[in-house]
Design a protein around this motif. Sequence first.
Motif, short mmCIF file in Angstrom:
data_model
loop_
_atom_site.label_atom_id
_atom_site.label_comp_id
_atom_site.label_asym_id
_atom_site.label_seq_id
_atom_site.Cartn_x
_atom_site.Cartn_y
_atom_site.Cartn_z
N TYR A 111 0.82 -1.22 0.00
CA TYR A 111 0.00 0.00 0.00
C TYR A 111 0.85 1.27 0.00
N ASN A 112 1.95 1.26 -0.75
CA ASN A 112 2.86 2.40 -0.71
C ASN A 112 2.66 3.41 -1.83
N GLY A 113 1.83 3.11 -2.79
CA GLY A 113 1.58 4.08 -3.86
C GLY A 113 0.97 5.36 -3.28
N GLN A 114 1.37 6.50 -3.78
CA GLN A 114 0.91 7.78 -3.23
C GLN A 114 -0.61 7.89 -3.24
N GLU A 115 -1.23 7.55 -4.37
CA GLU A 115 -2.69 7.63 -4.46
C GLU A 115 -3.36 6.64 -3.52
N THR A 116 -2.80 5.42 -3.47
CA THR A 116 -3.37 4.38 -2.61
C THR A 116 -3.28 4.79 -1.15
N GLU A 117 -2.13 5.25 -0.73
CA GLU A 117 -1.93 5.64 0.66
C GLU A 117 -2.85 6.80 1.03
N GLN A 118 -3.00 7.76 0.11
CA GLN A 118 -3.88 8.91 0.35
C GLN A 118 -5.33 8.47 0.49
N PHE A 119 -5.75 7.55 -0.38
CA PHE A 119 -7.13 7.03 -0.34
C PHE A 119 -7.40 6.32 0.99
N LEU A 120 -6.48 5.48 1.43
CA LEU A 120 -6.66 4.72 2.67
C LEU A 120 -6.67 5.64 3.89
N LEU A 121 -5.83 6.68 3.86
CA LEU A 121 -5.80 7.64 4.97
C LEU A 121 -7.13 8.40 5.05
N GLU A 122 -7.63 8.84 3.90
CA GLU A 122 -8.90 9.57 3.88
C GLU A 122 -10.04 8.67 4.37
N ALA A 123 -10.00 7.39 3.98
CA ALA A 123 -11.03 6.45 4.44
C ALA A 123 -11.00 6.30 5.96
N SER A 124 -9.80 6.29 6.52
CA SER A 124 -9.67 6.17 7.98
C SER A 124 -10.20 7.41 8.69
N ILE A 125 -9.89 8.58 8.14
CA ILE A 125 -10.34 9.83 8.76
C ILE A 125 -11.86 9.93 8.75
N LEU A 126 -12.49 9.43 7.69
CA LEU A 126 -13.95 9.48 7.59
C LEU A 126 -14.64 8.45 8.47
N ASP A 127 -13.89 7.49 8.97
CA ASP A 127 -14.44 6.49 9.89
C ASP A 127 -14.35 7.04 11.31
N PRO A 128 -15.48 7.20 12.02
CA PRO A 128 -15.46 7.78 13.38
C PRO A 128 -14.51 7.06 14.34
N ARG A 129 -14.26 5.79 14.08
CA ARG A 129 -13.38 5.03 14.98
C ARG A 129 -11.93 5.45 14.84
N PHE A 130 -11.56 5.99 13.68
CA PHE A 130 -10.15 6.28 13.42
C PHE A 130 -9.91 7.73 12.97
N LYS A 131 -10.89 8.61 13.19
CA LYS A 131 -10.79 9.96 12.64
C LYS A 131 -9.58 10.74 13.14
#
Length: 256
Positions: free
Chosen positions: A204-224
């Motif tokens: 999961y080191n691609g810039q776009e992939t990493e950015q997508f996964l980080l944004e998904a985590s922030i949008l999840d109340p458990r990991f915001k």
Amino acid sequence: MTSFVLQTREISVSHTAENLSEVLNCAIKGWGLIKDGLKPNITTNNAANIVNAVCKSILVHVRCMAHTLNLATQKGMKVEGISEILRKIRRIVGFFHRSSTAAALLKSNQIGLNIPVPKHKLIQVVETRWNSSFDMLKRILEQKHVLSPFKTATEALSGERYPTVSLIFSMKMTLLTHFKPALSDSDMVKQMKEVMHADLSTRYNGQETEQFLLEASILDPRFKLVPHASEEQKAKAYGSFRDQMLSILQTKTEVI
């Protein structure tokens, strides 16, 4: 001890107690095994038809102790709690037997831990042999240092009632932290952690992939709060959210 096969015979009729008893009596008389009025012994499993067949024959029945033990232990393994543990372990073993990718990863980790692969493959249980359950448990315990780090992550990422993509970023960072060798670790454990850390670090080191996964985590109340992300990464993610929201608002304004 030497064993001899006196007779092998196909039984084409139904395997009822009466038919089996007749075959047994014919074999005993045909080979002249009754001497001085003494009846020869026969050992069989505990299947009802063969037990009843021996009762109807001229033989003395000594039931197979191994099969008897198997039946007793099988009942013991059906006790609530024990059966659930065995069921879960069978699923784990079955997963590595079905998935060539998982089997290859396990083999790689075994080699990294100097575990002889051919002699230490995971063993699948054979329902009719209780000792196969024992062998399965023994072998899985040998592999616990290889498999346990994946347990929590696998269970969390296998959920069906909640989104799992938001778990990936935090899970990866948590595992990378966990896989850093500690002073108290043995050489084998240190080696295991280094191998796993090196492998996971490349995922999961691609810039776009990493950015997508980080944004998904922030949008999840458990990991915001995403404690594993740097301030720079968070700022970039929040900036991306802002830009996307402005773009959506602008589109709606143009439509109106």
